[in-house]
Design a protein around this motif. Structure first.
Motif, short mmCIF file in Angstrom:
data_model
loop_
_atom_site.label_atom_id
_atom_site.label_comp_id
_atom_site.label_asym_id
_atom_site.label_seq_id
_atom_site.Cartn_x
_atom_site.Cartn_y
_atom_site.Cartn_z
N HIS A 229 0.83 -1.21 0.00
CA HIS A 229 0.00 0.00 0.00
C HIS A 229 0.87 1.26 0.00
N ALA A 230 1.97 1.22 0.79
CA ALA A 230 2.84 2.40 0.83
C ALA A 230 3.49 2.63 -0.54
N ARG A 231 3.92 1.54 -1.21
CA ARG A 231 4.50 1.71 -2.54
C ARG A 231 3.48 2.21 -3.54
N TRP A 232 2.27 1.72 -3.43
CA TRP A 232 1.22 2.20 -4.34
C TRP A 232 0.93 3.68 -4.12
N ALA A 233 0.86 4.10 -2.84
CA ALA A 233 0.62 5.53 -2.55
C ALA A 233 1.76 6.39 -3.09
N GLU A 234 3.01 5.90 -2.92
CA GLU A 234 4.16 6.67 -3.43
C GLU A 234 4.11 6.76 -4.96
N ALA A 235 3.75 5.67 -5.63
CA ALA A 235 3.64 5.70 -7.10
C ALA A 235 2.52 6.63 -7.54
N ASP A 236 1.42 6.66 -6.78
CA ASP A 236 0.31 7.55 -7.13
C ASP A 236 0.74 9.01 -7.02
N ARG A 237 1.45 9.31 -5.93
CA ARG A 237 1.94 10.70 -5.80
C ARG A 237 2.93 11.05 -6.91
N ALA A 238 3.79 10.10 -7.30
CA ALA A 238 4.73 10.37 -8.40
C ALA A 238 3.99 10.60 -9.71
N ALA A 239 2.90 9.84 -9.95
CA ALA A 239 2.12 10.03 -11.19
C ALA A 239 1.45 11.40 -11.20
N ARG A 244 1.31 16.92 -13.32
CA ARG A 244 1.40 18.37 -13.08
C ARG A 244 2.56 18.98 -13.88
N GLN A 245 3.71 18.35 -13.90
CA GLN A 245 4.85 18.85 -14.66
C GLN A 245 4.56 18.84 -16.16
N ALA A 246 3.83 17.83 -16.64
CA ALA A 246 3.47 17.80 -18.07
C ALA A 246 2.57 18.96 -18.44
N ASN A 247 1.60 19.29 -17.56
CA ASN A 247 0.72 20.44 -17.84
C ASN A 247 1.50 21.75 -17.90
N GLU A 248 2.41 21.90 -16.90
CA GLU A 248 3.21 23.13 -16.91
C GLU A 248 4.08 23.22 -18.17
N ALA A 249 4.66 22.10 -18.59
CA ALA A 249 5.47 22.11 -19.82
C ALA A 249 4.62 22.43 -21.03
N GLY A 250 3.35 21.93 -21.08
CA GLY A 250 2.45 22.27 -22.19
C GLY A 250 2.15 23.76 -22.25
N GLU A 251 1.90 24.34 -21.08
CA GLU A 251 1.65 25.79 -21.05
C GLU A 251 2.88 26.56 -21.54
N GLN A 252 4.05 26.10 -21.10
CA GLN A 252 5.27 26.78 -21.56
C GLN A 252 5.45 26.64 -23.07
N GLU A 310 10.97 19.63 -5.59
CA GLU A 310 9.80 18.78 -5.40
C GLU A 310 10.22 17.35 -5.03
N GLU A 311 11.29 16.86 -5.72
CA GLU A 311 11.77 15.51 -5.40
C GLU A 311 12.27 15.43 -3.98
N LEU A 312 12.97 16.48 -3.51
CA LEU A 312 13.45 16.49 -2.13
C LEU A 312 12.28 16.52 -1.15
N GLU A 313 11.22 17.30 -1.49
CA GLU A 313 10.04 17.32 -0.62
C GLU A 313 9.39 15.92 -0.55
#
Length: 679
Positions: A229-239, A244-252, A310-313
Motif C-alpha cells: 500500500h505504501a509503494r502504491w501511494a508513493e507511485a500515485d503521488r509520483a504520477a 502536473r509537470q506535463a501540464n506546466e510544460a504544455g503551457e510553456q 519537489e523531489e526532495l520534498e
C-alpha cells in the motif's frame, strides 16, 4: 434335586419318542445286554452338559442321533428332556424342565422351561444341586473302580459335591477367569494410555508450532500488505507530480509558440520594411538567438531546480512515512517477541510438569509391577505349602486307618486263638497237628513281619518321596511364577518400546546409570529420525581432528552409549560427570551430569529435561536385563519340572511296593488263619 421324568426322542436306540417316569421309591430298569439300559444314563449325562463324545461311547457328538437300520431311515435330530424337582425359596418344591436338542451338522441347543440358555447355565443349575455330567452320583460301567482308584483331586471333587459347594467353585472359576481377563485389559489400557499420551504430547508440540507459524504468517502478510500500500501511494503521488509537470510544460510550449509567432510576424514586417538593413537585422537576429538560448537555458535550470525541490520534498515525506512505519513495525515486533517469550515460558513449564508426571507414573508403574511379581511369588509359595500340608494330612490319616485295622485284626485273632486253645484236647494227633500249625503259624508270622517291615519301609519311602514331590512342586510353582513375571514384564516392555519407529531414541542404548544423562544431552533431538529424507533427521558428520578436547575431569558420553554412527560426533563433544564443577567448555561442547542436569557452552542450563526419553532408555536396559535372565530362569523351570517328575515317579514306585507288601501281609495272615484252623 430329584429327577421326575425323562423324555427321549431320536437319542441313540430310542428312535421313537419315549418317556420314563421316576416315581417315589426305587425305580429300576432290567433287560438283556444291548437293550439300551446304558443309553438312559448317557442321555441324562448328555442333557446335563456332557461335551466329550468319547464319554458317550461315540466318535463325534452327532453319533448320539439315531443312525438308522436296514428297515428304518436315520433321524436328523435328537432331543432329551429331564423334568427335575428342586427346593425353591418357599416350602413348596419347584419343577423345571431341562432340554437339549442336537441337529446333525448344526450343533446342540439348551432350553430351561422353554427358554434358550447357554451350556454354562445348565451346568451351573446342576452344580448348584451338587450334581452334574461328571458327578460320582451317576454310576456307570467301571465307575466303582475309578472311584476307588480316584486321585486326591477327584476325591476332593466328590467331597465338594457332597458338601454342595461345586456350584460355588464353578462360579469362582468363572469369576477368576473374568478377573484375569479384566486385569489383562487394564494392563493393555495402561499401555494404550501411555502411547496416546506420548502421541498427544507430540501433537501438542506440532499444534503449538503450527499456531506460531500461522500467527507469524498473518503478521508477515499484514506487513507485506502495508508495504504494498505504501509503494502504491508513493507511485500515485509520483504520477500526480508527473502530470502536473506535463501540464506546466504544455503551457510553456504554448507561450513559446505564441512568442515565436509574434517574432515571425515582426520578422516579416522587418524584412518588408527594413530590407536595407539586413546586416543590422542579421546582427539583431544573432543577438536575439543568443538571448533566446540564454532564456531557454535559464528556464531549463529553473525547471530542474523546481523538480529537484519537489523531489526532495517527496523524499522528505517518504522518509517521514518510512520512519513512522518502521517505528510501528518495531513496536509490533517488540510485542510479538514478548508474547513469544511468554509462550515459551509457559511451554517450558508445561513440558517440565509433563516430564515430571511421566517420570512419577513410570516409577509408580515399576513399583506396581514389583508388587505384582512379589504377590505372585507369595501366592505360589502359599499354594505349595497348602498342597504339602494336605498331602501330609492324607498320609497321616491313611497310616492311622491302617494301624486301627491292624489292632482290630490282632484282637480278633487273639480272641479266636484263645477260644481254640480251650477247645483243644491232650491227644497226640492234635498235638502233632498243633505243632505243625504252630510251625506254619510261626512261618506265616515271620512272613507277616517281613511284609509289615517292607510295608513300613515303603510307607516311609513314600512319605519321604511325597515330601520331595511337595518340595519340588513348591519350587516348580515358584520358578513358574518368577519366569511368568519376568516374561510378562519383558513382553510389556518390548511392546512399549516397539513404538519408537525410526527415531534416534529407538536405536540408543546407555549403560545403567547414564540414561538420564543421555536423555538430557540430546533433548528433543532424540526424536529425530536416523537418515532418510524427513524434516528432522540425523545425517551424520565425521569426527574432525580439529574438534576441541573435553576439559579435564570429564568423560565422553560416547564411551558409555551405544549409538548409530550419525550421532558419534555429537556424543564425542558431550562430557559427563557426577556433579558440575563449572569447567570451561569450548564452542559446541556440553556438560551433563548423571542425574540429568545440562550446561551448554553458551551458558544455557537445563534441569530435569528429557524425562520421557530417560524412562524409555531405563526400560530398554531393563528389557535387556530381563532378556539375559530369562534363559537361566527357563533352565531353572525345566530343572524344577524334572525334579517334580522324578519325585512323582518315586512316589508311584513306593506306592506299588507298599501295595505288594500289603498283598504279601494279607496272604501271610490268610496262611496264619489256615494254620490256626488246622491246629
Amino acid at each position: 434335586m430329584r429327577i421326575r421324568r425323562l423324555k427321549l426322542s431320536g437319542f441313540k436306540s430310542f428312535v421313537e419318542p419315549s418317556e420314563l417316569r421316576v416315581e417315589p421309591g426305587l425305580t429300576g430298569i432290567v433287560g438283556p445286554n444291548g437293550c439300551g439300559k446304558s443309553n438312559l444314563l448317557e442321555a441324562i449325562r448328555w442333557t446335563m452338559g456332557e461335551g466329550s463324545p468319547k464319554s458317550l461311547r461315540g466318535g463325534g457328538m452327532d453319533d448320539v442321533i439315531f443312525a438308522g437300520t436296514a428297515t428304518r431311515p436315520p433321524r436328523d435330530f435328537a432331543e432329551v428332556s429331564i423334568l427335575i424337582e428342586r427346593n425353591g425359596d418357599g416350602d413348596e418344591p419347584e419343577e423345571s424342565e431341562v432340554t437339549r436338542r442336537i441337529e446333525r451338522g448344526a450343533g446342540s441347543a439348551y432350553r430351561i422351561d422353554g427358554r434358550d440358555v447357554r451350556a454354562k447355565d445348565v451346568a451351573l443349575l446342576f452344580a448348584d444341586a451338587a450334581t452334574g455330567a461328571h458327578s460320582p452320583a451317576l454310576v456307570s460301567q467301571g465307575r466303582i473302580g475309578s472311584v476307588i482308584a480316584a486321585k486326591p483331586t477327584e476325591r476332593r471333587q466328590m467331597l465338594e459335591e457332597a458338601a454342595g459347594i461345586s456350584g460355588l467353585h464353578a462360579r469362582r472359576k468363572d469369576a477368576e477367569q473374568k478377573l484375569r481377563a479384566t486385569e489383562a485389559n487394564l494392563a493393555r489400557l495402561g499401555e494404550l494410555l501411555a502411547e496416546q499420551e506420548a502421541r498427544a504430547g507430540a501433537l501438542r508440540r506440532q499444534a503449538r508450532a503450527a499456531e506460531r507459524y500461522r500467527q507469524l504468517s498473518d503478521k508477515i502478510r499484514s506487513v507485506e500488505a502495508r508495504l504494498v500500500h505504501a509503494r502504491w501511494a508513493e507511485a500515485d503521488r509520483a504520477a500526480e507530480s508527473a502530470n502536473r509537470q506535463a501540464n506546466e510544460a504544455g503551457e510553456q510550449v504554448t507561450e513559446l509558440q505564441t512568442v515565436v509567432a509574434e517574432a515571425q510576424a515582426r520578422q516579416s514586417q522587418a524584412n518588408a520594411l527594413l530590407a536595407e538593413r539586413r546586416t543590422a537585422l542579421s546582427a539583431a537576429r544573432d543577438a536575439a538567438l543568443n538571448l533566446a538560448h540564454e532564456l531557454a537555458s535559464a528556464r531549463a535550470r529553473r525547471d530542474t531546480v523546481m523538480r529537484r525541490l519537489e523531489e526532495l520534498e517527496r523524499l522528505d515525506i517518504s522518509l517521514a512515512a518510512d520512519m513512522s512505519r518502521e517505528e510501528a513495525l518495531q513496536g509490533d515486533a517488540a510485542r510479538a517477541i514478548a508474547q513469544l517469550d511468554d509462550e515459551r515460558g509457559v511451554i517450558e513449564r508445561r513440558l517440565v510438569d509433563a516430564e515430571a508426571i511421566s517420570a512419577r507414573i513410570a516409577a509408580e508403574l515399576g513399583k506396581a509391577e514389583t508388587a505384582s511379581r512379589n504377590a505372585e511369588a507369595a501366592l505360589a509359595e502359599l499354594l505349595a505349602r497348602q498342597a504339602a500340608m494336605r498331602a501330609e494330612r492324607r498320609v497321616g490319616e491313611a497310616a492311622l486307618e491302617a494301624a486301627q485295622a491292624q489292632v482290630a485284626r490282632t484282637a480278633n485273632e487273639r480272641q479266636r486263638l484263645a477260644a481254640q486253645l480251650e477247645e483243644l484236647g491232650d491227644g497226640s494227633i492234635e498235638t502233632a497237628a498243633s505243632e505243625d500249625a504252630a510251625r506254619r503259624s510261626k512261618a506265616a508270622a515271620k512272613a507277616l513281619a517281613e511284609a509289615d517291615a517292607r510295608r513300613v519301609e515303603a510307607e516311609q519311602g513314600r512319605i519321604a518321596a511325597a515330601d520331595r514331590r511337595d518340595a519340588a512342586e513348591s519350587a516348580l510353582a515358584a520358578a513358574r511364577a518368577t519366569f511368568s513375571a519376568h516374561r510378562s514384564e519383558h513382553d510389556a516392555l518390548a511392546r512399549a518400546l516397539d513404538h519408537g519407529g525410526g527415531a534416534a531414541i529407538a536405536s540408543l542404548t546407555a549403560e545403567p546409570g547414564y540414561e538420564r544423562a543421555l536423555a538430557a544431552a540430546l533433548g528433543e533431538d532424540a526424536d529425530a529420525a536416523i537418515g532418510g529424507d524427513g524434516p528432522r533427521r540425523w545425517q551424520g558428520s565425521k569426527v574432525s581432528a580439529s574438534d576441541p578436547v573435553l576439559p579435564a575431569g570429564l568423560n565422553s558420553l560416547a564411551d558409555h552409549v551405544q549409538a548409530p554412527p550419525e550421532l558419534e560426533r555429537r556424543l564425542r563433544q558431550i562430557g559427563v560427570c557426577d556433579t558440575d564443577g563449572g569447567q570451561p567448555l569450548a564452542i559446541g561442547q556440553r556438560l551433563v551430569t548423571r542425574d540429568g542436569q545440562l550446561r551448554r557452552w553458551d551458558g544455557f542450563v537445563s534441569t530435569g529435561g528429557g524425562a520421557a526419553a530417560a524412562e524409555r532408555l531405563i526400560r530398554a536396559n531393563r528389557r535387556a536385563e530381563l532378556a539375559g535372565e530369562l534363559p537361566a530362569l527357563e533352565r531353572t523351570l525345566t530343572e524344577a519340572e524334572r525334579e517334580r517328575s522324578t519325585a512323582v515317579s518315586q512316589v508311584e514306585h513306593y506306592r506299588a511296593v507298599g501295595d505288594a507288601a500289603r498283598l504279601a501281609a494279607s496272604q501271610a495272615e490268610q496262611a496264619a488263619r489256615e494254620a490256626t484252623r488246622a491246629g
